[in-house]
Design a protein around this motif. Sequence first.
Motif, PDB file in Angstrom:
ATOM      1  N   LEU A 109       0.833  -1.207   0.000  1.00 61.31           N
ATOM      2  CA  LEU A 109       0.000   0.000   0.000  1.00 61.31           C
ATOM      3  C   LEU A 109       0.865   1.253   0.000  1.00 61.31           C
ATOM      4  O   LEU A 109       0.576   2.208  -0.734  1.00 61.31           O
ATOM      5  CB  LEU A 109      -0.945   0.003   1.206  1.00 61.31           C
ATOM      6  CG  LEU A 109      -1.819   1.254   1.344  1.00 61.31           C
ATOM      7  CD1 LEU A 109      -2.721   1.438   0.132  1.00 61.31           C
ATOM      8  CD2 LEU A 109      -2.638   1.193   2.631  1.00 61.31           C
ATOM      9  N   VAL A 110       1.931   1.267   0.797  1.00 63.03           N
ATOM     10  CA  VAL A 110       2.841   2.417   0.808  1.00 63.03           C
ATOM     11  C   VAL A 110       3.416   2.630  -0.592  1.00 63.03           C
ATOM     12  O   VAL A 110       3.429   3.750  -1.107  1.00 63.03           O
ATOM     13  CB  VAL A 110       3.970   2.222   1.852  1.00 63.03           C
ATOM     14  CG1 VAL A 110       5.064   3.262   1.670  1.00 63.03           C
ATOM     15  CG2 VAL A 110       3.395   2.286   3.258  1.00 63.03           C
ATOM     16  N   TRP A 111       3.887   1.560  -1.213  1.00 64.46           N
ATOM     17  CA  TRP A 111       4.430   1.663  -2.567  1.00 64.46           C
ATOM     18  C   TRP A 111       3.376   2.235  -3.512  1.00 64.46           C
ATOM     19  O   TRP A 111       3.651   3.154  -4.278  1.00 64.46           O
ATOM     20  CB  TRP A 111       4.900   0.287  -3.064  1.00 64.46           C
ATOM     21  CG  TRP A 111       5.276   0.311  -4.511  1.00 64.46           C
ATOM     22  CD1 TRP A 111       6.470   0.698  -5.039  1.00 64.46           C
ATOM     23  CD2 TRP A 111       4.430  -0.025  -5.616  1.00 64.46           C
ATOM     24  NE1 TRP A 111       6.419   0.623  -6.419  1.00 64.46           N
ATOM     25  CE2 TRP A 111       5.175   0.180  -6.792  1.00 64.46           C
ATOM     26  CE3 TRP A 111       3.115  -0.473  -5.727  1.00 64.46           C
ATOM     27  CZ2 TRP A 111       4.652  -0.053  -8.060  1.00 64.46           C
ATOM     28  CZ3 TRP A 111       2.588  -0.702  -6.989  1.00 64.46           C
ATOM     29  CH2 TRP A 111       3.363  -0.487  -8.138  1.00 64.46           C
ATOM     30  N   HIS A 112       2.156   1.684  -3.435  1.00 64.98           N
ATOM     31  CA  HIS A 112       1.074   2.114  -4.323  1.00 64.98           C
ATOM     32  C   HIS A 112       0.747   3.599  -4.112  1.00 64.98           C
ATOM     33  O   HIS A 112       0.596   4.350  -5.077  1.00 64.98           O
ATOM     34  CB  HIS A 112      -0.169   1.249  -4.092  1.00 64.98           C
ATOM     35  CG  HIS A 112      -1.318   1.623  -4.960  1.00 64.98           C
ATOM     36  ND1 HIS A 112      -1.380   1.283  -6.293  1.00 64.98           N
ATOM     37  CD2 HIS A 112      -2.451   2.334  -4.700  1.00 64.98           C
ATOM     38  CE1 HIS A 112      -2.501   1.760  -6.812  1.00 64.98           C
ATOM     39  NE2 HIS A 112      -3.165   2.403  -5.861  1.00 64.98           N
ATOM     40  N   LEU A 113       0.643   4.017  -2.850  1.00 61.57           N
ATOM     41  CA  LEU A 113       0.321   5.420  -2.565  1.00 61.57           C
ATOM     42  C   LEU A 113       1.417   6.369  -3.035  1.00 61.57           C
ATOM     43  O   LEU A 113       1.140   7.505  -3.415  1.00 61.57           O
ATOM     44  CB  LEU A 113       0.074   5.616  -1.071  1.00 61.57           C
ATOM     45  CG  LEU A 113      -1.202   4.985  -0.507  1.00 61.57           C
ATOM     46  CD1 LEU A 113      -1.212   5.085   1.016  1.00 61.57           C
ATOM     47  CD2 LEU A 113      -2.452   5.608  -1.114  1.00 61.57           C
ATOM     48  N   ASN A 114       2.662   5.914  -3.012  1.00 64.62           N
ATOM     49  CA  ASN A 114       3.787   6.769  -3.401  1.00 64.62           C
ATOM     50  C   ASN A 114       4.094   6.724  -4.896  1.00 64.62           C
ATOM     51  O   ASN A 114       4.934   7.490  -5.370  1.00 64.62           O
ATOM     52  CB  ASN A 114       5.039   6.405  -2.596  1.00 64.62           C
ATOM     53  CG  ASN A 114       4.899   6.791  -1.139  1.00 64.62           C
ATOM     54  OD1 ASN A 114       4.145   7.694  -0.794  1.00 64.62           O
ATOM     55  ND2 ASN A 114       5.616   6.102  -0.277  1.00 64.62           N
ATOM     56  N   GLU A 115       3.441   5.854  -5.615  1.00 62.66           N
ATOM     57  CA  GLU A 115       3.637   5.789  -7.060  1.00 62.66           C
ATOM     58  C   GLU A 115       3.228   7.125  -7.693  1.00 62.66           C
ATOM     59  O   GLU A 115       2.211   7.706  -7.290  1.00 62.66           O
ATOM     60  CB  GLU A 115       2.769   4.672  -7.657  1.00 62.66           C
ATOM     61  CG  GLU A 115       3.431   3.344  -7.728  1.00 62.66           C
ATOM     62  CD  GLU A 115       4.582   3.363  -8.705  1.00 62.66           C
ATOM     63  OE1 GLU A 115       4.383   3.284  -9.917  1.00 62.66           O
ATOM     64  OE2 GLU A 115       5.728   3.458  -8.225  1.00 62.66           O
ATOM     65  N   PRO A 116       3.991   7.612  -8.674  1.00 61.59           N
ATOM     66  CA  PRO A 116       3.643   8.901  -9.308  1.00 61.59           C
ATOM     67  C   PRO A 116       2.199   8.976  -9.820  1.00 61.59           C
ATOM     68  O   PRO A 116       1.536  10.003  -9.673  1.00 61.59           O
ATOM     69  CB  PRO A 116       4.651   9.015 -10.454  1.00 61.59           C
ATOM     70  CG  PRO A 116       5.840   8.232  -9.977  1.00 61.59           C
ATOM     71  CD  PRO A 116       5.255   7.085  -9.187  1.00 61.59           C
ATOM     72  N   SER A 117       1.688   7.888 -10.388  1.00 61.84           N
ATOM     73  CA  SER A 117       0.311   7.932 -10.908  1.00 61.84           C
ATOM     74  C   SER A 117      -0.707   8.095  -9.773  1.00 61.84           C
ATOM     75  O   SER A 117      -1.688   8.828  -9.912  1.00 61.84           O
ATOM     76  CB  SER A 117       0.004   6.671 -11.724  1.00 61.84           C
ATOM     77  OG  SER A 117       0.151   5.512 -10.918  1.00 61.84           O
ATOM     78  N   THR A 118      -0.463   7.436  -8.634  1.00 58.18           N
ATOM     79  CA  THR A 118      -1.368   7.584  -7.491  1.00 58.18           C
ATOM     80  C   THR A 118      -1.221   8.974  -6.884  1.00 58.18           C
ATOM     81  O   THR A 118      -2.219   9.609  -6.516  1.00 58.18           O
ATOM     82  CB  THR A 118      -1.091   6.510  -6.421  1.00 58.18           C
ATOM     83  OG1 THR A 118      -1.140   5.217  -7.040  1.00 58.18           O
ATOM     84  CG2 THR A 118      -2.109   6.572  -5.304  1.00 58.18           C
ATOM     85  N   GLN A 119       0.023   9.466  -6.785  1.00 57.24           N
ATOM     86  CA  GLN A 119       0.237  10.816  -6.252  1.00 57.24           C
ATOM     87  C   GLN A 119      -0.483  11.852  -7.120  1.00 57.24           C
ATOM     88  O   GLN A 119      -1.054  12.808  -6.597  1.00 57.24           O
ATOM     89  CB  GLN A 119       1.736  11.125  -6.173  1.00 57.24           C
ATOM     90  CG  GLN A 119       2.442  10.414  -5.038  1.00 57.24           C
ATOM     91  CD  GLN A 119       2.074  10.985  -3.688  1.00 57.24           C
ATOM     92  OE1 GLN A 119       2.149  12.188  -3.467  1.00 57.24           O
ATOM     93  NE2 GLN A 119       1.660  10.126  -2.766  1.00 57.24           N
ATOM     94  N   LYS A 120      -0.493  11.632  -8.429  1.00 61.92           N
ATOM     95  CA  LYS A 120      -1.195  12.556  -9.329  1.00 61.92           C
ATOM     96  C   LYS A 120      -2.698  12.504  -9.060  1.00 61.92           C
ATOM     97  O   LYS A 120      -3.362  13.545  -8.999  1.00 61.92           O
ATOM     98  CB  LYS A 120      -0.898  12.207 -10.782  1.00 61.92           C
ATOM     99  CG  LYS A 120      -1.462  13.183 -11.769  1.00 61.92           C
ATOM    100  CD  LYS A 120      -1.010  12.892 -13.179  1.00 61.92           C
ATOM    101  CE  LYS A 120      -1.566  13.940 -14.113  1.00 61.92           C
ATOM    102  NZ  LYS A 120      -1.116  13.730 -15.481  1.00 61.92           N
ATOM    103  N   ARG A 121      -3.245  11.296  -8.876  1.00 65.98           N
ATOM    104  CA  ARG A 121      -4.671  11.168  -8.566  1.00 65.98           C
ATOM    105  C   ARG A 121      -4.995  11.829  -7.230  1.00 65.98           C
ATOM    106  O   ARG A 121      -6.018  12.495  -7.095  1.00 65.98           O
ATOM    107  CB  ARG A 121      -5.101   9.691  -8.534  1.00 65.98           C
ATOM    108  CG  ARG A 121      -5.287   9.110  -9.920  1.00 65.98           C
ATOM    109  CD  ARG A 121      -5.940   7.746  -9.905  1.00 65.98           C
ATOM    110  NE  ARG A 121      -5.090   6.771  -9.247  1.00 65.98           N
ATOM    111  CZ  ARG A 121      -5.498   5.943  -8.283  1.00 65.98           C
ATOM    112  NH1 ARG A 121      -6.731   5.965  -7.856  1.00 65.98           N
ATOM    113  NH2 ARG A 121      -4.660   5.077  -7.756  1.00 65.98           N
TER     114      ARG A 121
END
Length: 195
Positions: A109-121
């Motif tokens: 989940l940490v990885w997913h939240l920090n992914e650029p695409s998730t950060q953009k969302r």
Amino acid sequence: MNHLLGALAKVHTAVVFRDQAPKEEPDGNVRALAIRDLVAGKPLRWHELPRLHVQERHLSHCLQRGDVVIPSRGDYYKAWLFEGADDPVFPVGQLNVIRPNPQLDARYLVWHLNEPSTQKRISLLLTGTTIKALTKATLLSLEVEVPPMPKQRQIAELDQTTQEIVAIRHRLNEIDRTEIAYVTRQALRGGAAHA
């Protein structure tokens, strides 16, 4: 497969002290985690966090191993995994704490939240004009891609290795700065300037 974070985790906000916030005390009963610690740009060292004394009734709000912490205000929304500490760690200020259910690996989940695409969302979902906010409701409605658990664990292990490399590089930079400062002081004192 995508799921709403609210179906995969519980989210709560840090305790807000309405009357008087606890003050730093050298022999406090908790370590205080604030936004400044999450956005400092260096690896988080739990044992270096300031100590606070909080009332017994607030101790249930301390982080639990596997909690994911993310700022709820500001310009940066990097998520951090709490893997445990020697002292209780108490989130203060504008922080959201996410406690994943068993079907969601916390490090994934940490990885997913920090992914650029998730950060953009996330940036598109922020509220407020002057001071941006990532509300609990927004987090609960955030879509999370949830692969099978073996894939989550594989991604989590890769992310952990990446974080360990970052921490090692940061420590090497600290050592270099210390050595350069020592050599500089020696040169100023007229001593030999050898590294």
